[in-house]
Design a protein around this motif. Structure first.
Motif, mmCIF file in Angstrom:
data_model
loop_
_atom_site.group_PDB
_atom_site.id
_atom_site.type_symbol
_atom_site.label_atom_id
_atom_site.label_comp_id
_atom_site.label_asym_id
_atom_site.label_seq_id
_atom_site.Cartn_x
_atom_site.Cartn_y
_atom_site.Cartn_z
ATOM 1 N N ALA A 60 1.266 16.750 -8.872
ATOM 2 C CA ALA A 60 0.551 15.900 -7.917
ATOM 3 C C ALA A 60 -0.864 15.612 -8.416
ATOM 4 C CB ALA A 60 0.506 16.564 -6.542
ATOM 5 N N ILE A 61 -1.513 16.615 -8.991
ATOM 6 C CA ILE A 61 -2.844 16.402 -9.563
ATOM 7 C C ILE A 61 -2.763 15.415 -10.725
ATOM 8 C CG2 ILE A 61 -4.706 17.517 -10.853
ATOM 9 C CD1 ILE A 61 -4.176 20.020 -9.100
ATOM 10 N N GLY A 62 -1.764 15.589 -11.586
ATOM 11 C CA GLY A 62 -1.569 14.656 -12.693
ATOM 12 C C GLY A 62 -1.281 13.245 -12.209
ATOM 13 N N LYS A 109 4.289 25.568 -7.491
ATOM 14 C CA LYS A 109 3.216 25.438 -8.471
ATOM 15 C C LYS A 109 3.360 24.161 -9.300
ATOM 16 C CE LYS A 109 2.514 30.392 -8.943
ATOM 17 N NZ LYS A 109 2.681 31.564 -9.810
ATOM 18 N N THR A 115 4.798 21.448 -8.383
ATOM 19 C CA THR A 115 4.485 20.318 -7.514
ATOM 20 C C THR A 115 2.989 20.088 -7.439
ATOM 21 O OG1 THR A 115 6.462 20.777 -6.202
ATOM 22 C CG2 THR A 115 4.791 19.391 -5.192
ATOM 23 N N LYS A 116 2.225 21.164 -7.331
ATOM 24 C CA LYS A 116 0.760 21.038 -7.263
ATOM 25 C C LYS A 116 0.212 20.407 -8.535
ATOM 26 C CE LYS A 116 0.092 25.003 -4.254
ATOM 27 N NZ LYS A 116 -0.428 26.366 -4.139
ATOM 28 N N TYR A 117 0.655 20.891 -9.687
ATOM 29 C CA TYR A 117 0.132 20.377 -10.955
ATOM 30 C C TYR A 117 0.556 18.935 -11.203
ATOM 31 C CZ TYR A 117 -1.180 25.194 -11.916
ATOM 32 O OH TYR A 117 -1.734 26.446 -11.854
ATOM 33 N N SER A 133 -3.153 7.853 -11.779
ATOM 34 C CA SER A 133 -3.299 6.683 -10.921
ATOM 35 C C SER A 133 -4.714 6.113 -11.020
ATOM 36 C CB SER A 133 -2.994 7.024 -9.460
ATOM 37 O OG SER A 133 -1.677 7.442 -9.317
ATOM 38 N N ILE A 160 -2.325 11.852 -9.394
ATOM 39 C CA ILE A 160 -3.559 11.263 -8.870
ATOM 40 C C ILE A 160 -4.494 10.871 -10.010
ATOM 41 C CG2 ILE A 160 -5.641 11.757 -7.526
ATOM 42 C CD1 ILE A 160 -3.820 13.500 -5.709
ATOM 43 N N VAL A 161 -4.640 11.740 -10.993
ATOM 44 C CA VAL A 161 -5.536 11.448 -12.126
ATOM 45 C C VAL A 161 -5.029 10.236 -12.902
ATOM 46 C CG1 VAL A 161 -6.348 12.341 -14.341
ATOM 47 C CG2 VAL A 161 -6.421 13.794 -12.316
#
Length: 78
Positions: A64-66, A58, A60-62, A71, A68-69
């Motif tokens: 990874a989203i952070g 979980k 890792t998912k959050y 970036s 990308i955002v």
């Protein structure tokens, strides 16, 4: 605006480091020969979502989203 970009850059670097550490802490996904006989369906396998491994997935998912955002935001020319 340069102060905001500096703060976001520091947050981005921290997210990168934490994401790398969490990915390295996760276990491999291969079940080995136990999956052939159905041995992998143990109590541990069924309740993996409530364990430390589930929490790492979980996180890792959050992160990874952070990643990308942040970036995309840092790539904007403002």
């Amino acid at each position: 605006m340069e102060i905001l970009r500096g703060i976001l850059t520091v947050i981005f670097i921290l997210v990168c480091i934490v994401l790398t550490v969490i990915v390295l802490m996760q276990e491999g996904k291969d079940a080995g020969l136990g999956s052939i006989a159905g041995i992998s369906e143990t109590y541990w396998g069924k309740n993996k979502g409530r364990s430390m491994e589930g929490a790492l997935v979980k996180a890792t998912k959050y992160l990874a989203i952070g990643f990308i955002v942040l970036s995309v935001i840092l790539n904007l020319n403002f």
